[in-house]
Design a protein around this motif. Structure first.
Motif, mmCIF file in Angstrom:
data_model
loop_
_atom_site.group_PDB
_atom_site.id
_atom_site.type_symbol
_atom_site.label_atom_id
_atom_site.label_comp_id
_atom_site.label_asym_id
_atom_site.label_seq_id
_atom_site.Cartn_x
_atom_site.Cartn_y
_atom_site.Cartn_z
ATOM 1 N N PRO A 146 0.791 -1.237 0.000
ATOM 2 C CA PRO A 146 0.000 0.000 0.000
ATOM 3 C C PRO A 146 0.820 1.283 0.000
ATOM 4 O O PRO A 146 0.244 2.360 -0.165
ATOM 5 N N MET A 147 2.129 1.193 0.163
ATOM 6 C CA MET A 147 2.945 2.402 0.077
ATOM 7 C C MET A 147 2.780 3.083 -1.280
ATOM 8 O O MET A 147 2.833 4.315 -1.376
ATOM 9 N N TYR A 148 2.543 2.313 -2.329
ATOM 10 C CA TYR A 148 2.351 2.906 -3.659
ATOM 11 C C TYR A 148 1.107 3.788 -3.685
ATOM 12 O O TYR A 148 1.146 4.916 -4.199
ATOM 13 N N GLU A 149 -0.004 3.290 -3.147
ATOM 14 C CA GLU A 149 -1.226 4.092 -3.097
ATOM 15 C C GLU A 149 -1.025 5.347 -2.249
ATOM 16 O O GLU A 149 -1.462 6.439 -2.625
ATOM 17 N N SER A 150 -0.380 5.165 -1.099
ATOM 18 C CA SER A 150 -0.186 6.297 -0.195
ATOM 19 C C SER A 150 0.625 7.401 -0.849
ATOM 20 O O SER A 150 0.258 8.584 -0.810
#
Length: 426
Positions: A146-150
């Motif tokens: 989820p770091m990509y979305e964040s």
């Protein structure tokens, strides 16, 4: 006291929440796992089984290579690395990464193709910011990190999710990628070996990904922080092998393979023999962003050439032997847990995604509820799949000392039995 009273009564203008920051931070894996740790019963005498995050470094069986520790100490003591580095990083470190990656590519890259970062999470931040042109969108895997979305959300970059297919060894749904893409799509992300699924992509599948990217006119961001963390039938193949088909940005680091996540050293590399990324000024933009963001520690960069050159092959082999054993333990133990199904035996990274069958459980409403009650009742921390885009799935980390892993999974089994629905007797 009088002045203090006036200060308290003043109308201060700061303190309004940043909704984007709140949304991004609340859904980070670190926040999710921290909330689970907060629910632990600290009167439980049993050791916590940390099956929720990928940091094997706490266990002696995954301790860092002595050669890496020696190189780091020598670099710090030398006094040669106490100054600021250039935005792209220490030249010797960039050259070492270029040589390291080139050994497995059908072409050579140079130091000019490499930019050092403060770990792979920083590399994600950099790439999402660089690609965030007005109206642009990027395609991200589901389940995914989820770091990509964040990071995309924080810099105003639209993201769209394509599926990884559990019944096809978690391969990319390439038809879905094509259906999602439009004229504003600039890149797709793959993670190989995969976090959170534990799969390793074959040469043929990577070739198809490259062909799809070429057809769509987009670049591939290949997150390879788990490079060579492969212990099944498929060897690790770098996506950069197909850089001649479509431009590839390779992201990696030393945190996982060398078991030193706290050293925070990673890189972004243009594995693109046709020079498309340079022509499009992607590398120039990466260096530009690095100039206004955090720097990786200079003495860790200074140690990198020796870390790469002197780490014994036996260190990696031994680490993968333990990881293979742990993955087998995890897979076999899951088979004995009635409400959990593993669609694909893990063969890489440090994780496996498993399906939670709520119909077998009484009083468990969803994956977050399962993980919260499990942490409180059994002192076992597992990451809920909804934080990775897969509701009512779980991500289990098996990069844990094998005896504690066995114990932790036995506790999961006990929890599921205790919360299992009573079967009616005819």
């Amino acid at each position: 006291m009088e002045n203090g009273g006036e200060a308290a009564a003043a109308k201060w203008r700061f303190g309004a929440a940043n909704p984007a920051l709140h949304a991004a931070s609340s859904q980070s894996l670190r926040s999710i796992v921290t909330r689970l740790y907060d629910t632990l019963d600290h009167t439980d005498p049993r050791p916590v089984a940390p099956l929720g995050h990928g940091d094997p470094s706490a266990f002696a069986c995954f301790r860092a290579a002595p050669a890496a520790v020696d190189a780091l100490a020598a670099a710090a003591l030398s006094g040669k690395h106490n100054s600021y580095a250039r935005a792209a990083g220490v030249e010797e470190a960039r050259s070492a990464v270029a040589a390291h990656l080139s050994r497995e590519l059908p072409y050579e890259i140079t130091a000019g193709d490499v930019v050092m970062t403060a770990g792979c999470n920083h590399a994600i931040e950099v790439m999402m910011a660089v690609l965030a042109a007005p109206g642009a969108n990027v395609l991200l895997p589901r389940p995914g990190y989820p770091m990509y979305e964040s990071r995309a959300a924080l810099c105003g970059l639209e993201f769209r999710h394509f599926d990884l297919l559990p019944d096809k060894s978690w391969e990319v749904d390439l038809d879905g990628v094509e259906a999602l893409a439009d004229d504003n799509t600039v890149a797709m992300v793959i993670v190989n070996p995969n976090n959170p699924c534990g799969c390793v992509y074959s040469y043929d599948h990577l070739a198809k990904i490259a062909e799809t990217a070429r057809k769509l006119g987009i670049l591939v961001i290949s997150d390879e922080v788990y490079d060579h963390c492969a212990f099944g039938s498929k060897p690790f193949v770098p996506m950069g092998v197909f850089g001649g088909t479509a431009p590839v940005v390779t992201m990696g680091g030393i945190s996982k393979r060398w078991m030193v996540p706290g050293w925070r050293l990673g890189w972004i590399a243009a594995t693109d023999p046709n020079g498309i990324l340079r022509d499009k000024k992607i590398i120039e933009s990466v260096i530009g962003y690095r100039a206004i963001s955090v720097d990786p520690v200079t003495f860790v960069q200074g140690a990198l050439p020796e870390i790469i050159a002197n780490t014994d092959k036996a260190f990696f082999e031994n680490a993968m032997d333990v990881m293979r054993e742990a993955a087998e333990i995890c897979y076999q133990k899951i088979k004995d847990i009635e409400c959990i199904t593993c669609p694909h035996k893990p063969e890489g990274s440090m994780f496996v995604m498993v399906k939670l069958d709520l119909s077998c459980l009484d009083g468990i409403h969803n994956d977050v509820d399962f993980c919260t009650k499990l942490a409180r009742e059994e002192s076992v921390v597992i990451c809920p799949g909804s934080g990775l885009g897969m509701k009512n799935w779980l991500r289990i980390t098996f990069a844990v000392d094998p005896p504690l892993l066995k114990d932790g999974l036995e506790r999961v089994k006990s929890f599921c039995k205790r919360h299992g629905k009573t079967k009616e007797v005819n």
